[in-house]
Design a protein around this motif. Structure first.
Motif, PDB file in Angstrom:
ATOM      1  N   ASP A  81      22.627   2.023  -3.055  1.00 11.44           N
ATOM      2  CA  ASP A  81      22.444   2.546  -4.415  1.00 11.44           C
ATOM      3  C   ASP A  81      22.416   1.435  -5.456  1.00 11.44           C
ATOM      4  O   ASP A  81      21.705   1.531  -6.448  1.00 11.44           O
ATOM      5  N   GLN A 117      13.920   8.124  -9.396  1.00  7.99           N
ATOM      6  CA  GLN A 117      15.345   8.065  -9.076  1.00  7.99           C
ATOM      7  C   GLN A 117      15.503   7.803  -7.574  1.00  7.99           C
ATOM      8  O   GLN A 117      14.638   8.152  -6.774  1.00  7.99           O
ATOM      9  N   LYS A 119      18.586   7.714  -4.325  1.00 16.18           N
ATOM     10  CA  LYS A 119      19.941   7.871  -3.777  1.00 16.18           C
ATOM     11  C   LYS A 119      19.867   7.511  -2.298  1.00 16.18           C
ATOM     12  O   LYS A 119      19.094   8.096  -1.546  1.00 16.18           O
TER      13      LYS A 119
END
Length: 150
Positions: A81, A117, A119
């Protein structure tokens, strides 16, 4: 007989007046028709544009996923991350074997101008999640504002 005939220009005057242009009524009718057409067709065109942006985001996410797989082949793991997607274009300090950049044109932005994004622990386990927050730039949403996941 000469004096009884009408001059040539007198008989052409009504035709010349009609050929000059449109009346105000004709112009208003055309404007009403164009407004009705725009009202019917406009929303459909805007829906297609929104759909195209969602498709573009899915294609870009697919390209990022392929780059993540190449990163994993070289490094032995996906970026964590902290490294995030930046690890695909800049060598992370903790990534021996890095052979990038894996995205030749740099990190893309989603069709709405936001950042993708990342993750490392995906929702379904295994591979990481790459997603766009959609048109509103916020988690969740519906339609064009819905999040788009890999």
């Amino acid at each position: 007989m000469h004096s009884l005939q009408m001059p040539r220009f007198a008989s052409m005057a009504p035709k010349a007046r009609r050929a000059r242009g449109f009346t105000l009524i004709e112009l208003l009718v055309v404007l009403v028709i164009l407004t009705l057409l725009a009202g019917l067709v406009g929303p459909k065109v805007l829906d297609q544009l929104g759909g195209a942006k969602v498709k573009t985001a899915r294609v870009q996410i697919g390209e990022i996923e392929q780059s993540l797989d190449l990163f994993k082949l070289d490094v032995g793991r996906y970026p964590n991350d902290a490294e995030g997607l930046r690890g695909l274009v800049e060598r992370p300090a903790t990534a021996p074997g890095w052979n990038g950049p894996y995205l030749k044109k740099g990190l893309p932005v989603d069709p709405w101008g936001g950042a993708y994004q990342y993750k490392s622990q995906g929702r379904h386990g295994g591979s990481p999640d790459v997603y766009s927050l959609g048109a509103d730039g916020k988690p969740g949403g519906e339609g064009d504002s819905a999040d788009i996941f890999n």
